[in-house]
Design a protein around this motif. Structure first.
Motif, mmCIF file in Angstrom:
data_model
loop_
_atom_site.group_PDB
_atom_site.id
_atom_site.type_symbol
_atom_site.label_atom_id
_atom_site.label_comp_id
_atom_site.label_asym_id
_atom_site.label_seq_id
_atom_site.Cartn_x
_atom_site.Cartn_y
_atom_site.Cartn_z
ATOM 1 N N LEU A 96 0.864 -1.132 0.175
ATOM 2 C CA LEU A 96 0.034 -0.062 0.075
ATOM 3 C C LEU A 96 0.901 1.330 0.171
ATOM 4 O O LEU A 96 1.118 1.893 1.159
ATOM 5 C CB LEU A 96 -0.925 -0.042 1.122
ATOM 6 C CG LEU A 96 -2.094 -0.937 1.153
ATOM 7 C CD1 LEU A 96 -2.733 -1.435 2.611
ATOM 8 C CD2 LEU A 96 -3.253 -0.865 0.158
ATOM 9 N N SER A 97 1.473 1.816 -1.054
ATOM 10 C CA SER A 97 2.082 2.876 -1.345
ATOM 11 C C SER A 97 0.995 4.009 -1.610
ATOM 12 O O SER A 97 -0.229 3.788 -1.789
ATOM 13 C CB SER A 97 3.035 2.886 -2.566
ATOM 14 O OG SER A 97 2.295 2.549 -3.842
ATOM 15 N N ALA A 98 1.454 5.290 -1.404
ATOM 16 C CA ALA A 98 0.767 6.251 -1.691
ATOM 17 C C ALA A 98 0.106 6.308 -3.128
ATOM 18 O O ALA A 98 -1.163 6.729 -3.367
ATOM 19 C CB ALA A 98 1.646 7.598 -1.315
ATOM 20 N N ASP A 121 3.498 -0.106 2.359
ATOM 21 C CA ASP A 121 4.850 -0.024 1.772
ATOM 22 C C ASP A 121 5.692 0.864 2.781
ATOM 23 O O ASP A 121 5.530 2.176 2.788
ATOM 24 C CB ASP A 121 4.481 0.650 0.400
ATOM 25 C CG ASP A 121 5.886 0.548 -0.429
ATOM 26 O OD1 ASP A 121 6.824 0.605 0.270
ATOM 27 O OD2 ASP A 121 5.710 0.938 -1.585
ATOM 28 N N LEU A 122 6.558 -0.107 3.266
ATOM 29 C CA LEU A 122 7.405 0.801 4.311
ATOM 30 C C LEU A 122 8.310 1.710 3.962
ATOM 31 O O LEU A 122 9.092 2.603 4.662
ATOM 32 C CB LEU A 122 8.215 -0.472 5.252
ATOM 33 C CG LEU A 122 7.460 -1.227 5.915
ATOM 34 C CD1 LEU A 122 8.049 -1.982 6.577
ATOM 35 C CD2 LEU A 122 6.389 -0.640 6.798
ATOM 36 N N THR A 123 8.520 1.584 2.485
ATOM 37 C CA THR A 123 9.594 2.635 1.541
ATOM 38 C C THR A 123 8.823 3.871 1.099
ATOM 39 O O THR A 123 9.376 4.959 1.038
ATOM 40 C CB THR A 123 10.183 1.869 0.821
ATOM 41 O OG1 THR A 123 9.313 1.427 -0.315
ATOM 42 C CG2 THR A 123 11.105 0.671 1.089
ATOM 43 N N ALA A 124 7.571 3.693 0.939
ATOM 44 C CA ALA A 124 6.783 4.750 0.353
ATOM 45 C C ALA A 124 5.336 4.899 0.987
ATOM 46 O O ALA A 124 4.544 4.424 -0.135
ATOM 47 C CB ALA A 124 6.689 4.987 -1.019
ATOM 48 N N ALA A 172 -5.360 8.969 4.146
ATOM 49 C CA ALA A 172 -5.941 8.560 2.925
ATOM 50 C C ALA A 172 -6.081 7.023 2.561
ATOM 51 O O ALA A 172 -7.026 6.719 1.996
ATOM 52 C CB ALA A 172 -4.376 8.842 1.709
ATOM 53 N N PHE A 173 -5.780 6.164 3.482
ATOM 54 C CA PHE A 173 -5.852 4.652 3.435
ATOM 55 C C PHE A 173 -7.378 4.559 4.004
ATOM 56 O O PHE A 173 -8.210 3.823 3.473
ATOM 57 C CB PHE A 173 -4.865 4.022 4.006
ATOM 58 C CG PHE A 173 -5.024 2.501 3.978
ATOM 59 C CD1 PHE A 173 -5.687 2.053 2.880
ATOM 60 C CD2 PHE A 173 -4.894 1.509 4.991
ATOM 61 C CE1 PHE A 173 -5.835 0.498 2.721
ATOM 62 C CE2 PHE A 173 -5.278 0.322 5.276
ATOM 63 C CZ PHE A 173 -5.772 -0.194 3.805
#
Length: 245
Positions: A26-28, A64-67, A73-74
């Motif tokens: 789950l990225s932005a 998504d721990l990187t982005a 928003a979620f």
């Protein structure tokens, strides 16, 4: 793109999570693209229902721990699924972890195949399933929720169906199990589907309206904590966090 191009067949639009490189995390970007696609489905009179599925062996690996997507928003995306005036059906053939269960729990109907596995892994990272509690707790067996929230154990589709996390565990082909569901949706009127969904989703929507602000704040505080930093670092480094005995 993190979504494949939508497909449409006899009133059913299929949205496919298509970011296998990060296990559909789950990225932005993914949250934004899925929200836009759902809004388009809501506005399209040729869409009777939406199927949400995936490429690769993972439906959704969670944040998504990187982005990462912003928690607000979620939450807005999950609420959008719950309030969409058309049914949303999850088709799962792979693994679902953490925040991915929030997507799954927001759907009206969900079918998973024998290769699907599930786990609420947040407690192992110094976090908690905070925002995803909004759709999960009203729909999932409370004793089972307590167990899996606390332990992070992995379980299969049969157990997910037993505890009402999903609607149906398919013994074999998922599309064969989905066929009567989609046939039923095609036979229902748009007004009938919309009004019926409002009834069955009312308690979930009430939970969003009462608790969304609190769980968003709780999630943000947990993500900013020292324990969560250690948990997420350990996960990315493929080692046990410092607290494991």
């Amino acid at each position: 793109m993190t979504l494949a191009a939508p497909t449409h067949e006899r009133g059913i639009t299929t949205l496919t999570l298509d970011s296998p490189a990060n296990r559909n995390a789950l990225s932005a970007r993914l949250v934004g693209e899925l929200s836009a696609a759902l809004a388009a489905c809501a506005a399209d009179d040729t869409v009777r229902a939406v199927v949400l599925t995936h490429t690769g062996n993972t439906f959704c690996a969670g944040a998504d721990l990187t982005a990462p997507a912003d928690p607000a928003a979620f939450v807005a995306l999950m609420r959008q699924i719950v309030t969409l005036p058309k049914p949303v059906v999850a088709r799962v053939t792979g693994h679902v972890r953490a925040g991915g269960l929030g997507l799954l729990g927001s759907c009206d109907i969900s079918v998973a195949g024998p290769g699907a596995t599930f786990a609420l892994t947040e407690s192992r990272l110094g976090l908690a399933p905070a925002v995803i509690s909004l759709p999960l707790l009203p729909r999932t067996d409370p004793r089972a929720a307590a167990r899996y929230y606390l332990t992070g154990e992995r379980f299969d589709a049969a157990e997910a169906a037993r505890i009402s996390l999903i609607t149906l565990a398919a013994d074999g082909d998922v599309d064969e199990a989905l066929a009567p569901v989609l046939d039923g949706l095609r036979r229902a009127s748009p007004q009938g589907l919309r009004a019926s969904k409002e009834l069955v989703a009312a308690s979930v929507l009430e939970t969003f309206d009462q608790h969304a602000d609190d769980v968003i704040a709780r999630s943000a505080a947990l993500f900013a904590s020292e324990e969560a930093r250690e948990g997420m670092t350990a996960f990315l480094e493929r080692r046990d966090p410092a607290w494991v005995w």
